[in-house]
Design a protein around this motif. Structure first.
Motif, PDB file in Angstrom:
ATOM      1  N   PHE A   1       0.832  -1.194   0.000  1.00 27.71           N
ATOM      2  CA  PHE A   1       0.000   0.000   0.000  1.00 27.71           C
ATOM      3  C   PHE A   1       0.869   1.246   0.000  1.00 27.71           C
ATOM      4  O   PHE A   1       1.687   1.449   0.900  1.00 27.71           O
ATOM      5  CB  PHE A   1      -0.955  -0.003   1.198  1.00 27.71           C
ATOM      6  CG  PHE A   1      -2.074  -0.969   1.022  1.00 27.71           C
ATOM      7  CD1 PHE A   1      -3.265  -0.566   0.437  1.00 27.71           C
ATOM      8  CD2 PHE A   1      -1.924  -2.296   1.373  1.00 27.71           C
ATOM      9  CE1 PHE A   1      -4.291  -1.465   0.233  1.00 27.71           C
ATOM     10  CE2 PHE A   1      -2.945  -3.214   1.175  1.00 27.71           C
ATOM     11  CZ  PHE A   1      -4.135  -2.786   0.606  1.00 27.71           C
ATOM     12  N   MET A   2       0.686   2.051  -1.037  1.00 30.16           N
ATOM     13  CA  MET A   2       1.405   3.308  -1.153  1.00 30.16           C
ATOM     14  C   MET A   2       0.643   4.370  -0.364  1.00 30.16           C
ATOM     15  O   MET A   2      -0.597   4.394  -0.388  1.00 30.16           O
ATOM     16  CB  MET A   2       1.486   3.721  -2.616  1.00 30.16           C
ATOM     17  CG  MET A   2       2.350   4.922  -2.848  1.00 30.16           C
ATOM     18  SD  MET A   2       2.538   5.218  -4.613  1.00 30.16           S
ATOM     19  CE  MET A   2       1.394   6.569  -4.784  1.00 30.16           C
ATOM     20  N   TRP A   3       1.384   5.199   0.353  1.00 30.16           N
ATOM     21  CA  TRP A   3       0.749   6.290   1.083  1.00 30.16           C
ATOM     22  C   TRP A   3       1.403   7.603   0.683  1.00 30.16           C
ATOM     23  O   TRP A   3       2.560   7.622   0.275  1.00 30.16           O
ATOM     24  CB  TRP A   3       0.828   6.084   2.598  1.00 30.16           C
ATOM     25  CG  TRP A   3       2.209   6.147   3.182  1.00 30.16           C
ATOM     26  CD1 TRP A   3       3.090   5.116   3.327  1.00 30.16           C
ATOM     27  CD2 TRP A   3       2.867   7.304   3.694  1.00 30.16           C
ATOM     28  NE1 TRP A   3       4.248   5.553   3.899  1.00 30.16           N
ATOM     29  CE2 TRP A   3       4.145   6.907   4.141  1.00 30.16           C
ATOM     30  CE3 TRP A   3       2.512   8.648   3.824  1.00 30.16           C
ATOM     31  CZ2 TRP A   3       5.055   7.793   4.706  1.00 30.16           C
ATOM     32  CZ3 TRP A   3       3.417   9.527   4.386  1.00 30.16           C
ATOM     33  CH2 TRP A   3       4.666   9.100   4.818  1.00 30.16           C
ATOM     34  N   SER A   4       0.632   8.678   0.763  1.00 27.21           N
ATOM     35  CA  SER A   4       1.175  10.008   0.527  1.00 27.21           C
ATOM     36  C   SER A   4       0.398  11.020   1.354  1.00 27.21           C
ATOM     37  O   SER A   4      -0.826  10.991   1.410  1.00 27.21           O
ATOM     38  CB  SER A   4       1.120  10.373  -0.962  1.00 27.21           C
ATOM     39  OG  SER A   4      -0.201  10.336  -1.435  1.00 27.21           O
ATOM     40  N   GLY A   5       1.152  11.899   2.028  1.00 30.10           N
ATOM     41  CA  GLY A   5       0.545  12.987   2.790  1.00 30.10           C
ATOM     42  C   GLY A   5       0.185  14.116   1.848  1.00 30.10           C
ATOM     43  O   GLY A   5       0.874  14.355   0.861  1.00 30.10           O
ATOM     44  N   GLY A   6      -0.887  14.826   2.168  1.00 30.05           N
ATOM     45  CA  GLY A   6      -1.337  15.837   1.214  1.00 30.05           C
ATOM     46  C   GLY A   6      -1.854  17.131   1.777  1.00 30.05           C
ATOM     47  O   GLY A   6      -2.506  17.869   1.064  1.00 30.05           O
TER      48      GLY A   6
ATOM     49  N   ARG B   1       2.533  15.391  12.404  1.00 29.13           N
ATOM     50  CA  ARG B   1       3.826  16.091  12.391  1.00 29.13           C
ATOM     51  C   ARG B   1       3.702  17.436  11.685  1.00 29.13           C
ATOM     52  O   ARG B   1       4.291  18.433  12.111  1.00 29.13           O
ATOM     53  CB  ARG B   1       4.911  15.229  11.735  1.00 29.13           C
ATOM     54  CG  ARG B   1       5.360  14.065  12.613  1.00 29.13           C
ATOM     55  CD  ARG B   1       6.622  13.383  12.108  1.00 29.13           C
ATOM     56  NE  ARG B   1       6.568  12.955  10.725  1.00 29.13           N
ATOM     57  CZ  ARG B   1       6.054  11.797  10.292  1.00 29.13           C
ATOM     58  NH1 ARG B   1       5.537  10.938  11.172  1.00 29.13           N
ATOM     59  NH2 ARG B   1       6.070  11.489   9.016  1.00 29.13           N
ATOM     60  N   MET B   2       2.935  17.490  10.598  1.00 26.52           N
ATOM     61  CA  MET B   2       2.693  18.760   9.897  1.00 26.52           C
ATOM     62  C   MET B   2       1.957  19.735  10.807  1.00 26.52           C
ATOM     63  O   MET B   2       2.294  20.910  10.864  1.00 26.52           O
ATOM     64  CB  MET B   2       1.873  18.524   8.625  1.00 26.52           C
ATOM     65  CG  MET B   2       2.657  18.013   7.449  1.00 26.52           C
ATOM     66  SD  MET B   2       3.860  19.202   6.789  1.00 26.52           S
ATOM     67  CE  MET B   2       2.780  20.422   6.041  1.00 26.52           C
TER      68      MET B   2
ATOM     69  N   ARG C   1       6.878  24.183   4.913  1.00 28.26           N
ATOM     70  CA  ARG C   1       6.945  23.354   3.712  1.00 28.26           C
ATOM     71  C   ARG C   1       6.719  21.902   4.092  1.00 28.26           C
ATOM     72  O   ARG C   1       6.824  21.524   5.243  1.00 28.26           O
ATOM     73  CB  ARG C   1       8.302  23.543   3.054  1.00 28.26           C
ATOM     74  CG  ARG C   1       8.491  24.999   2.635  1.00 28.26           C
ATOM     75  CD  ARG C   1       9.635  25.144   1.741  1.00 28.26           C
ATOM     76  NE  ARG C   1       9.185  24.652   0.428  1.00 28.26           N
ATOM     77  CZ  ARG C   1       9.994  24.480  -0.587  1.00 28.26           C
ATOM     78  NH1 ARG C   1      11.269  24.714  -0.460  1.00 28.26           N
ATOM     79  NH2 ARG C   1       9.538  24.050  -1.731  1.00 28.26           N
ATOM     80  N   ILE C   2       6.501  21.105   3.106  1.00 27.87           N
ATOM     81  CA  ILE C   2       6.174  19.699   3.324  1.00 27.87           C
ATOM     82  C   ILE C   2       7.268  18.978   4.124  1.00 27.87           C
ATOM     83  O   ILE C   2       8.449  19.175   3.887  1.00 27.87           O
ATOM     84  CB  ILE C   2       5.925  19.012   1.962  1.00 27.87           C
ATOM     85  CG1 ILE C   2       5.308  17.648   2.158  1.00 27.87           C
ATOM     86  CG2 ILE C   2       7.186  18.938   1.143  1.00 27.87           C
ATOM     87  CD1 ILE C   2       4.748  17.066   0.887  1.00 27.87           C
ATOM     88  N   ILE C   3       6.848  18.202   5.090  1.00 27.79           N
ATOM     89  CA  ILE C   3       7.765  17.410   5.912  1.00 27.79           C
ATOM     90  C   ILE C   3       8.064  16.109   5.167  1.00 27.79           C
ATOM     91  O   ILE C   3       7.156  15.451   4.672  1.00 27.79           O
ATOM     92  CB  ILE C   3       7.151  17.119   7.290  1.00 27.79           C
ATOM     93  CG1 ILE C   3       7.035  18.414   8.072  1.00 27.79           C
ATOM     94  CG2 ILE C   3       7.968  16.092   8.053  1.00 27.79           C
ATOM     95  CD1 ILE C   3       6.331  18.269   9.396  1.00 27.79           C
ATOM     96  N   MET C   4       9.331  15.774   5.119  1.00 27.71           N
ATOM     97  CA  MET C   4       9.752  14.541   4.443  1.00 27.71           C
ATOM     98  C   MET C   4      10.007  13.447   5.466  1.00 27.71           C
ATOM     99  O   MET C   4      10.436  13.762   6.556  1.00 27.71           O
ATOM    100  CB  MET C   4      11.025  14.788   3.641  1.00 27.71           C
ATOM    101  CG  MET C   4      10.843  15.827   2.572  1.00 27.71           C
ATOM    102  SD  MET C   4       9.661  15.251   1.363  1.00 27.71           S
ATOM    103  CE  MET C   4      10.242  16.058  -0.089  1.00 27.71           C
TER     104      MET C   4
END
Length: 99
Positions: free
Chosen positions: A48-53, A88-89, A63-66
């Motif tokens: 399962f691929m996940w991505s924060g948005g 975390r964001m 800016r986006i947290i890696m």
């Protein structure tokens, strides 16, 4: 969604009626990310691929947290990764996590 972990945010089927294993997460009306079964990537197929948005909206100045995306073996692990990233964001932008 699974095991001892309990979701903190709302998860909806991304494409209702399509039969895909694909969900989008929300904090109220804020889109926080997406998880889906990867059927094409050779090294992560069936994970399962996940991505924060949530970056760039509703008071998020940081800016986006890696990392903001990745793969997990189970759907609940991917959903947890999105929720952890979103928290975390929130913290990075001076907002308390909902947990």
């Amino acid at each position: 969604m699974g095991h001892d972990w309990e979701k903190q945010y709302e998860w909806r089927v991304t494409w209702p009626g399509e039969g895909h294993e694909d969900w989008s997460g929300y904090d109220g009306d804020i889109y926080i990310g997406r998880i889906m079964r990867d059927l094409t990537t050779h090294t992560h197929k069936n994970e399962f691929m996940w991505s924060g948005g949530a970056h760039g909206r509703d008071g998020f100045k940081t800016r986006i947290i890696m990392p903001h995306r990745g793969w997990e073996k189970e759907h609940w692990q991917a959903a947890k990764a999105v929720e952890d990233w979103y928290d975390r964001m929130r913290e990075a932008n001076g907002l308390l996590p909902r947990k």
